[in-house]
Scaffold this motif. Structure first.
Motif, mmCIF file in Angstrom:
data_model
loop_
_atom_site.group_PDB
_atom_site.id
_atom_site.type_symbol
_atom_site.label_atom_id
_atom_site.label_comp_id
_atom_site.label_asym_id
_atom_site.label_seq_id
_atom_site.Cartn_x
_atom_site.Cartn_y
_atom_site.Cartn_z
ATOM 1 N N LEU A 7 0.811 -1.217 0.000
ATOM 2 C CA LEU A 7 0.000 0.000 0.000
ATOM 3 C C LEU A 7 0.845 1.269 0.000
ATOM 4 O O LEU A 7 0.296 2.371 -0.125
ATOM 5 N N LYS A 8 2.159 1.120 0.103
ATOM 6 C CA LYS A 8 3.051 2.278 -0.009
ATOM 7 C C LYS A 8 3.331 2.648 -1.463
ATOM 8 O O LYS A 8 3.973 3.674 -1.731
ATOM 9 N N VAL A 9 2.887 1.820 -2.393
ATOM 10 C CA VAL A 9 3.078 2.143 -3.804
ATOM 11 C C VAL A 9 2.325 3.430 -4.116
ATOM 12 O O VAL A 9 1.145 3.566 -3.817
ATOM 13 N N LYS A 10 3.020 4.377 -4.728
ATOM 14 C CA LYS A 10 2.457 5.698 -4.980
ATOM 15 C C LYS A 10 1.801 5.768 -6.356
ATOM 16 O O LYS A 10 2.056 4.943 -7.227
ATOM 17 N N GLY A 11 0.991 6.816 -6.526
ATOM 18 C CA GLY A 11 0.454 7.099 -7.846
ATOM 19 C C GLY A 11 -0.915 6.519 -8.092
ATOM 20 O O GLY A 11 -1.604 6.035 -7.188
ATOM 21 N N ASN A 12 -1.291 6.539 -9.358
ATOM 22 C CA ASN A 12 -2.624 6.109 -9.769
ATOM 23 C C ASN A 12 -2.612 4.603 -10.038
ATOM 24 O O ASN A 12 -2.465 4.153 -11.174
ATOM 25 N N VAL A 13 -2.737 3.841 -8.949
ATOM 26 C CA VAL A 13 -2.664 2.381 -9.033
ATOM 27 C C VAL A 13 -3.899 1.750 -8.412
ATOM 28 O O VAL A 13 -4.627 2.380 -7.643
ATOM 29 N N GLU A 14 -4.143 0.501 -8.778
ATOM 30 C CA GLU A 14 -5.139 -0.314 -8.091
ATOM 31 C C GLU A 14 -4.494 -1.637 -7.717
ATOM 32 O O GLU A 14 -3.578 -2.111 -8.399
ATOM 33 N N PHE A 15 -4.958 -2.222 -6.616
ATOM 34 C CA PHE A 15 -4.454 -3.510 -6.151
ATOM 35 C C PHE A 15 -5.601 -4.509 -6.216
ATOM 36 O O PHE A 15 -6.645 -4.307 -5.584
ATOM 37 N N VAL A 16 -5.430 -5.572 -6.986
ATOM 38 C CA VAL A 16 -6.471 -6.584 -7.153
ATOM 39 C C VAL A 16 -6.036 -7.840 -6.416
ATOM 40 O O VAL A 16 -5.086 -8.513 -6.820
ATOM 41 N N LEU A 17 -6.721 -8.149 -5.308
ATOM 42 C CA LEU A 17 -6.446 -9.346 -4.525
ATOM 43 C C LEU A 17 -7.532 -10.368 -4.831
ATOM 44 O O LEU A 17 -8.722 -10.069 -4.703
ATOM 45 N N VAL A 18 -7.120 -11.584 -5.206
ATOM 46 C CA VAL A 18 -8.084 -12.604 -5.613
ATOM 47 C C VAL A 18 -7.967 -13.830 -4.716
ATOM 48 O O VAL A 18 -6.919 -14.472 -4.661
ATOM 49 N N TYR A 19 -9.064 -14.148 -4.006
ATOM 50 C CA TYR A 19 -9.157 -15.329 -3.154
ATOM 51 C C TYR A 19 -9.826 -16.452 -3.933
ATOM 52 O O TYR A 19 -10.488 -16.220 -4.951
ATOM 53 N N PRO A 26 8.053 1.269 -4.377
ATOM 54 C CA PRO A 26 6.921 2.193 -4.230
ATOM 55 C C PRO A 26 6.764 3.185 -5.374
ATOM 56 O O PRO A 26 5.677 3.753 -5.564
ATOM 57 N N ASP A 27 7.798 3.388 -6.190
ATOM 58 C CA ASP A 27 7.712 4.329 -7.314
ATOM 59 C C ASP A 27 7.460 3.632 -8.645
ATOM 60 O O ASP A 27 7.724 4.201 -9.711
ATOM 61 N N ILE A 28 6.925 2.424 -8.607
ATOM 62 C CA ILE A 28 6.758 1.643 -9.828
ATOM 63 C C ILE A 28 5.780 2.288 -10.808
ATOM 64 O O ILE A 28 5.955 2.205 -12.021
ATOM 65 N N GLU A 29 4.747 2.955 -10.297
ATOM 66 C CA GLU A 29 3.774 3.573 -11.209
ATOM 67 C C GLU A 29 4.410 4.687 -12.017
ATOM 68 O O GLU A 29 4.204 4.810 -13.232
ATOM 69 N N ASN A 30 5.227 5.518 -11.377
ATOM 70 C CA ASN A 30 5.900 6.600 -12.087
ATOM 71 C C ASN A 30 6.872 6.041 -13.125
ATOM 72 O O ASN A 30 6.941 6.540 -14.257
#
Length: 315
Positions: free
Chosen positions: A26-38, A89-93
Motif C-alpha cells: 500500500l506504499k506504492v504511490k500514484g494512480n494504481v489499483e491492487f487486485v487481490l483474488v481469493y 513504491p515508485d513503480i507507477e511513475n
C-alpha cells in the motif's frame, strides 16, 4: 470523471500474507489499483484502502485466481505479483515514464532481486532510487558485445526480443531429454509475473486463452497447473513478430524483491499441462513443442511431490 488507472497490481492470495507485506504494497504511490483474488470458501481479510479491489474466483487454483484478477484489471498496464514478493513504491511513475518514451513496447521487464525468505534484513532494506528512464542509454546485443548482461556491461535499458517461437522442433529433446535445451537461451523470457505488461495485449490474449482451455464444451481449470509461463508465452505467441524487440530490461537497483523459498516449501505444479495448452493453440511453433517434450520427463517427480505434499497437509 474518474482518472484512468495507470497500473494494476494483481495478486492471488489465501489471505495468509504478512501485515508487513500489505503495508509495503500500500506504499506504492500514484494512480494504481491492487487486485487481490481469493478462492472460494476461505476467510477474506478486509483492507481499508479504496485502491484495493477484492475478488473471489469461482474455482480453487492459482490459474483461475490469476485469470480472474487479470480479467478485472482496469489499469492501462498490469503487473502480476505474489503475496510474499515486494515492488518498489515508485513503480507507477517508472511505468508511465517508460511507456511515454517507448509507446510501442509490450513490456517493461523489472530488475528482480532473489532474496532468501529468512533474510529479513535484505527484505526490509530501503529501496534504491530508480534511475531516470528518460536519460538511460539503450543497451543492445551487438557482434562486438554479444552478452552485455553476463559481462556486466548493462547500465542502461537492455533490449528484450520476443521469444524465438519459430525455432524448429528438435527430436533430440524427446530421445535424449537430459541433454538440456539450447533454443531457450538468450535475453528473451517466458514468464508473465514480475513484469509490467501493456494491458490491452493481455486482455486480448485472455480471451483466446479462455477458448483454448475448452474441453468437450466445458472450461477446465486444473488447480495444480502454473499460469506464469503459460500466459507469458501465450501473449507472445498471439502477437508474434519474428525478431521483434518487445521491451527493455531495467538496470539496478532492483524494483522487485522476489522472496525465494526451498523447493520443499513450494506447492507442486504440473506445468506440462498448461504448457500443452500452448501447443494446442499454437501448434506451428517448434519452440513450444520443445518445451512440452522436455517438461514431460518431470511429471513423475511432480507426482511424487504431490503425494508428499498431501501427506504433509493432512499431518
Amino acid at each position: 470523471m474518474k482518472e484512468k488507472v495507470i497500473l494494476s497490481i494483481v495478486t492471488p492470495t489465501t489471505g495468509k500474507y504478512s501485515e508487513y507485506w500489505l503495508e509495503q504494497l500500500l506504499k506504492v504511490k500514484g494512480n494504481v489499483e491492487f487486485v487481490l483474488v481469493y478462492y472460494p470458501n476461505i476467510p477474506i481479510r478486509p483492507v481499508d484502502d479504496p485502491r484495493v479491489k477484492i475478488l473471489t474466483s469461482p474455482y480453487k487454483g492459482e490459474m483461475m485466481q490469476r485469470f480472474v484478477g487479470l480479467l478485472n484489471a482496469s489499469g492501462e498496464y498490469v503487473l502480476a505479483l505474489d503475496d510474499d514478493d515486494f515492488v518498489h513504491p515508485d513503480i507507477e511513475n517508472l511505468t508511465g515514464e517508460y511507456f511515454k518514451r517507448f509507446p510501442e513496447s509490450w513490456i517493461l521487464r523489472l530488475k528482480k532481486e532473489n532474496i532468501d525468505f529468512k533474510d529479513e534484513e535484505r527484505i526490509k532494506k530501503d529501496w534504491g532510487e530508480i534511475p531516470d528512464v528518460a536519460q538511460l542509454d539503450i543497451c543492445k546485443k551487438t557482434p562486438e558485445n554479444p552478452y552485455p548482461y553476463q559481462q556486466g556491461n548493462y547500465t542502461g535499458l537492455l533490449e528484450i526480443p520476443v521469444v524465438p517461437l519459430d525455432n524448429q522442433f528438435d527430436l533430440r529433446y524427446a530421445v535424449l531429454p537430459f541433454t538440456g535445451r539450447k533454443d531457450n537461451l538468450g535475453y528473451h523470457f517466458e514468464n508473465f509475473n514480475n513484469i509490467v505488461w501493456k494491458n490491452e495485449l493481455v486482455q486480448k490474449a485472455l480471451t483466446d486463452l479462455s477458448q483454448a482451455t475448452k474441453v468437450l464444451g466445458a472450461v477446465t481449470w486444473i488447480p495444480s497447473t502454473g499460469f506464469d509461463r503459460l500466459l507469458g508465452l501465450f501473449v507472445q505467441a498471439k502477437f508474434f513478430q519474428k525478431d521483434a524487440i518487445i521491451g527493455h530490461w531495467m538496470p539496478k537497483p532492483e524494483q522487485i524483491r522476489y522472496i525465494d523459498k526451498p523447493p520443499g516449501l513450494k506447492p507442486p505444479r504440473f506445468h506440462v499441462i498448461s504448457d500443452a495448452l500452448l501447443v494446442k493453440q499454437y501448434p506451428q511453433y517448434g519452440y513450444l513443442w520443445n518445451l512440452v517434450i522436455e517438461k514431460l520427463y518431470g511429471v513423475p517427480r511432480t507426482l511424487a511431490k504431490t503425494v508428499k505434499w498431501k501427506f504433509l497437509e493432512k499431518r
